[in-house]
Write an enzyme that holds these catalytic residues in place. Structure first.
Site, mmCIF file in Angstrom:
data_model
loop_
_atom_site.group_PDB
_atom_site.id
_atom_site.type_symbol
_atom_site.label_atom_id
_atom_site.label_comp_id
_atom_site.label_asym_id
_atom_site.label_seq_id
_atom_site.Cartn_x
_atom_site.Cartn_y
_atom_site.Cartn_z
ATOM 1 N N LYS A 22 12.708 -19.814 72.678
ATOM 2 C CA LYS A 22 11.447 -19.090 72.444
ATOM 3 C C LYS A 22 11.130 -18.178 73.627
ATOM 4 C CE LYS A 22 7.201 -21.028 73.318
ATOM 5 N NZ LYS A 22 6.377 -20.102 74.102
ATOM 6 N N ASN A 23 11.239 -18.732 74.843
ATOM 7 C CA ASN A 23 10.807 -17.971 76.013
ATOM 8 C C ASN A 23 11.746 -16.823 76.370
ATOM 9 O OD1 ASN A 23 8.605 -19.579 76.150
ATOM 10 N ND2 ASN A 23 9.257 -20.754 77.955
ATOM 11 N N CYS A 127 -1.644 -21.332 75.702
ATOM 12 C CA CYS A 127 -1.965 -22.755 75.832
ATOM 13 C C CYS A 127 -3.106 -22.956 76.835
ATOM 14 C CB CYS A 127 -0.750 -23.512 76.359
ATOM 15 S SG CYS A 127 0.383 -24.033 75.087
ATOM 16 N N ARG A 132 -4.716 -18.726 83.808
ATOM 17 C CA ARG A 132 -3.459 -17.991 83.905
ATOM 18 C C ARG A 132 -3.809 -16.516 84.053
ATOM 19 N NH1 ARG A 132 0.649 -20.295 79.538
ATOM 20 N NH2 ARG A 132 2.124 -19.227 80.885
ATOM 21 N N VAL A 134 -3.730 -12.508 85.246
ATOM 22 C CA VAL A 134 -2.677 -11.488 85.123
ATOM 23 C C VAL A 134 -2.729 -10.523 86.306
ATOM 24 C CG1 VAL A 134 -2.436 -11.594 82.617
ATOM 25 C CG2 VAL A 134 -4.179 -10.100 83.609
ATOM 26 N N VAL A 175 7.083 -15.794 85.725
ATOM 27 C CA VAL A 175 8.127 -15.386 84.797
ATOM 28 C C VAL A 175 7.627 -14.183 83.981
ATOM 29 C CG1 VAL A 175 9.576 -16.100 82.866
ATOM 30 C CG2 VAL A 175 8.989 -17.748 84.646
ATOM 31 N N ASP A 317 7.545 -26.796 81.837
ATOM 32 C CA ASP A 317 7.588 -26.976 80.381
ATOM 33 C C ASP A 317 8.280 -28.277 79.958
ATOM 34 O OD1 ASP A 317 6.207 -24.715 79.838
ATOM 35 O OD2 ASP A 317 7.909 -23.507 79.206
ATOM 36 N N ARG A 409 4.566 -23.911 67.299
ATOM 37 C CA ARG A 409 4.682 -22.685 68.095
ATOM 38 C C ARG A 409 6.040 -22.622 68.786
ATOM 39 N NH1 ARG A 409 0.891 -22.482 72.573
ATOM 40 N NH2 ARG A 409 2.287 -20.776 73.012
HETATM 41 C C1 UD1 Z 1 5.179 -20.405 83.478
HETATM 42 C C2 UD1 Z 1 6.471 -21.087 83.862
HETATM 43 C C3 UD1 Z 1 7.426 -20.937 82.701
HETATM 44 C C4 UD1 Z 1 6.788 -21.527 81.453
HETATM 45 C C5 UD1 Z 1 5.433 -20.889 81.176
HETATM 46 C C6 UD1 Z 1 4.688 -21.573 80.036
HETATM 47 C C7 UD1 Z 1 7.270 -21.097 86.163
HETATM 48 C C8 UD1 Z 1 7.602 -20.255 87.348
HETATM 49 N N1 UD1 Z 1 6.952 -20.423 85.070
HETATM 50 O O1 UD1 Z 1 5.489 -19.055 83.157
HETATM 51 O O2 UD1 Z 1 8.620 -21.602 82.995
HETATM 52 O O3 UD1 Z 1 7.597 -21.320 80.338
HETATM 53 O O4 UD1 Z 1 4.635 -21.003 82.323
HETATM 54 O O5 UD1 Z 1 4.387 -22.872 80.322
HETATM 55 O O6 UD1 Z 1 7.296 -22.300 86.201
HETATM 56 N N2 UD1 Z 1 -0.241 -16.307 88.194
HETATM 57 C C9 UD1 Z 1 -1.224 -15.586 88.828
HETATM 58 N N3 UD1 Z 1 -1.355 -14.253 88.541
HETATM 59 C C10 UD1 Z 1 -0.552 -13.601 87.651
HETATM 60 C C11 UD1 Z 1 0.457 -14.351 86.997
HETATM 61 C C12 UD1 Z 1 0.573 -15.693 87.300
HETATM 62 O O7 UD1 Z 1 -1.963 -16.137 89.636
HETATM 63 O O8 UD1 Z 1 -0.712 -12.388 87.433
HETATM 64 C C13 UD1 Z 1 -0.065 -17.738 88.502
HETATM 65 C C14 UD1 Z 1 -0.614 -18.665 87.414
HETATM 66 O O9 UD1 Z 1 -1.937 -19.031 87.630
HETATM 67 C C15 UD1 Z 1 0.315 -19.866 87.508
HETATM 68 C C16 UD1 Z 1 1.638 -19.222 87.888
HETATM 69 O O10 UD1 Z 1 1.312 -17.989 88.525
HETATM 70 O O11 UD1 Z 1 -0.063 -20.735 88.525
HETATM 71 C C17 UD1 Z 1 2.556 -18.958 86.706
HETATM 72 O O12 UD1 Z 1 1.766 -18.428 85.651
HETATM 73 P P1 UD1 Z 1 2.233 -17.514 84.455
HETATM 74 O O13 UD1 Z 1 2.713 -16.210 84.954
HETATM 75 O O14 UD1 Z 1 1.155 -17.493 83.467
HETATM 76 O O15 UD1 Z 1 3.363 -18.270 83.852
HETATM 77 P P2 UD1 Z 1 4.850 -17.870 83.895
HETATM 78 O O16 UD1 Z 1 5.380 -17.891 85.304
HETATM 79 O O17 UD1 Z 1 5.054 -16.646 83.104
#
Ligand code: UD1
Length: 430
Positions: A22-23, A127, A132, A134, A175, A317, A409
């Site tokens: 999925k990811n 979720c 989370r 951006v 990610v 995950d 999902r």
């Molecule tokens: C994360 C996991 C990924 C998982 C997905 C869903 C890691 C590195 N990534 O993805 O494996 O499939 O969750 O569960 O383990 N953050 C910020 N600002 C941003 C973006 C992120 O502060 O602009 C912080 C978030 O609060 C969080 C972390 O970074 O603590 C990761 O968040 P997010 O980018 O949402 O998740 P992914 O890394 O994409």
């Protein structure tokens, strides 16, 4: 709302085919927005999140075909070959009712901005596992020259003269952020260097796709990725990698029940720490030609501590599922969540089955119990819901998992795959 009924106590024995990830599928589908030519993806899983993303892309004008048939019913087959064609982008706005249900929907901001010079995207959902934000995604896009404003819950990004290459250091590994910047930088003028980038196999899969489309990328799979932007990206054909989270989940389920299961198509190279922890817990792991075999002959599960981290660390995950396994360990295991601050909602549901878990900040102490007992439980998020299934498979008697839409999902044909290995599991439709 559908529910899942499980009668625990059966060992899993047999084979489970691992679906496309999925990811990985989600960012690859989004990459189709970068070109007017068709992007063909193989091994696309049939999941609610994929269908939702297809609706989001449809709103921007992306046409899709399944196995060569245009707009066919999308969920009628598995390991799907899907073709996406964004010949004309008809809309640069991604509205709240589409994006709020799924965080990955927000990632369209990268390709829309890079190709159209403008994007207006509702702030994301997904979720309920913690805040989370951006902010890093937006800061990264600003570094590439975008002008960004936020108003009424929408992010408005503009780059009238196009994006340009830049150096950007992610303050924290993300990610999603790495996906967005990889896509945006592929159509930017000049070279972009992403520091502290995510190394996940799904990032590598996206980089392979962008490279097949004509982008010049090096370093994907390491912490530093270099992207030389090109003026035009073409169509391509790319295969979605096997789902390492699904593979890990069934690996834990096999070990939990003292079973013997071949995870067909799983890539053990994507599961380094996971398989190591599983071995420490008492399972045997054998690499076979077409997958990984997991068996537990040891009479009990050994407690093992884990701490989640970005790849190649233990995946967040798989945290809930590992906790499910540890509920029956002979001793106490410490599970520490470092990625999200609120990812322990499964704790109170596991407790309904008789698990002994105490929470202190970001760490859960799981004291294994000799017996779990079936109960009614509620799925709270995607991965948490499947930890309840693992516990239900070990529990004595009947477990009913409510709110199964979370599971749908991200897990394709879960009950079918487990039932084929001897689990007593069925979907109760309503
Ligand atoms: C994360 C996991 C990924 C998982 C997905 C869903 C890691 C590195 N990534 O993805 O494996 O499939 O969750 O569960 O383990 N953050 C910020 N600002 C941003 C973006 C992120 O502060 O602009 C912080 C978030 O609060 C969080 C972390 O970074 O603590 C990761 O968040 P997010 O980018 O949402 O998740 P992914 O890394 O994409």
């Amino acid at each position: 709302m559908d529910r899942i009924r499980i009668v625990g106590g059966h060992r899993l024995n047999g084979e489970i085919s691992i679906s496309g990830a999925k990811n990985a599928a989600l960012p690859l589908i989004i990459a189709s927005l970068l070109t007017e030519e068709p992007l063909t993806l193989e091994n696309v899983p049939s999941l609610a999140d994929v269908e939702q993303l297809i609706r989001i892309l449809g709103n921007h004008g992306v046409d899709y075909a399944l196995h060569g048939r245009r707009k066919a019913h999308t969920s009628s087959s598995y390991a799907r070959v899907m073709r996406f064609e964004a010949r004309n982008i008809v809309n640069i706005i991604a509205p709240y009712d589409l994006v709020s249900r799924m965080r990955a929907g927000f990632w369209v901001i990268g390709p829309l901005l890079a190709r159209m010079g403008e994007a207006e995207i509702s702030l994301p959902g997904g979720c309920a596992i913690g805040t989370r934000p951006v902010d890093f995604i937006l800061d990264g896009l600003r570094a590439l020259g975008a002008v960004i404003t936020i108003e009424n819950g929408y992010v408005h990004a503009r780059a009238a003269k196009g994006l340009h290459g830049a150096s950007y250091h992610f303050p924290k590994i993300t990610v999603g952020g790495t996906h967005v910047l990889l896509m945006a930088a592929s159509l930017a003028k000049g070279e972009t260097v992403l520091h502290n980038a995510a190394q996940e196999p799904e990032v590598v899969n996206l980089a392979e796709c962008l490279t097949a489309m004509g982008a010049q990328i090096s370093g994907a799979g390491t912490r530093t990725i270099r992207i030389k932007g090109v003026e035009y990206l073409s169509g391509a054909q790319v295969k979605v990698i096997p789902d390492r989270i699904e593979a890990g989940t069934y690996a834990f389920a096999a070990a939990a029940t003292g079973g013997n299961v071949l995870l067909r198509g799983a890539n053990p190279n994507h599961l380094p720490i996971v398989l190591e922890k599983l071995q420490q817990a008492g399972a045997r792991v054998d690499w076979e030609e077409d997958g990984v075999r997991i068996r537990r002959e040891a009479p009990f599960i050994t407690p093992v501590d884990i701490e989640t981290a970005a790849y190649p660390g233990f995946p967040t995950d798989l945290q809930a599922q590992f906790m499910g396994l540890m509920t029956r360990a002979q001793g106490t295991a410490k599970i520490t969540e470092t990625i999200f601050e609120n990812r322990f909602m499964h704790v109170q549901e596991l407790a309904r089955l008789g698990a002994h878990i105490s929470l202190a900040g970001q760490t859960a102490e799981v004291e294994g119990v000799p017996l779990l007992q079936g109960a009614q439980v509620m799925a709270t998020d995607l991965r948490a819901s499947v930890s309840l299934v693992i516990a239900g498979l070990m529990a004595e008697g009947e477990t009913i998992v409510n709110r199964v839409y979370h599971l749908d999902r991200g897990f394709e044909r879960l009950e079918e795959k487990l039932a084929a290995c001897g689990a007593e599991i069925e979907r109760l439709r309503s």
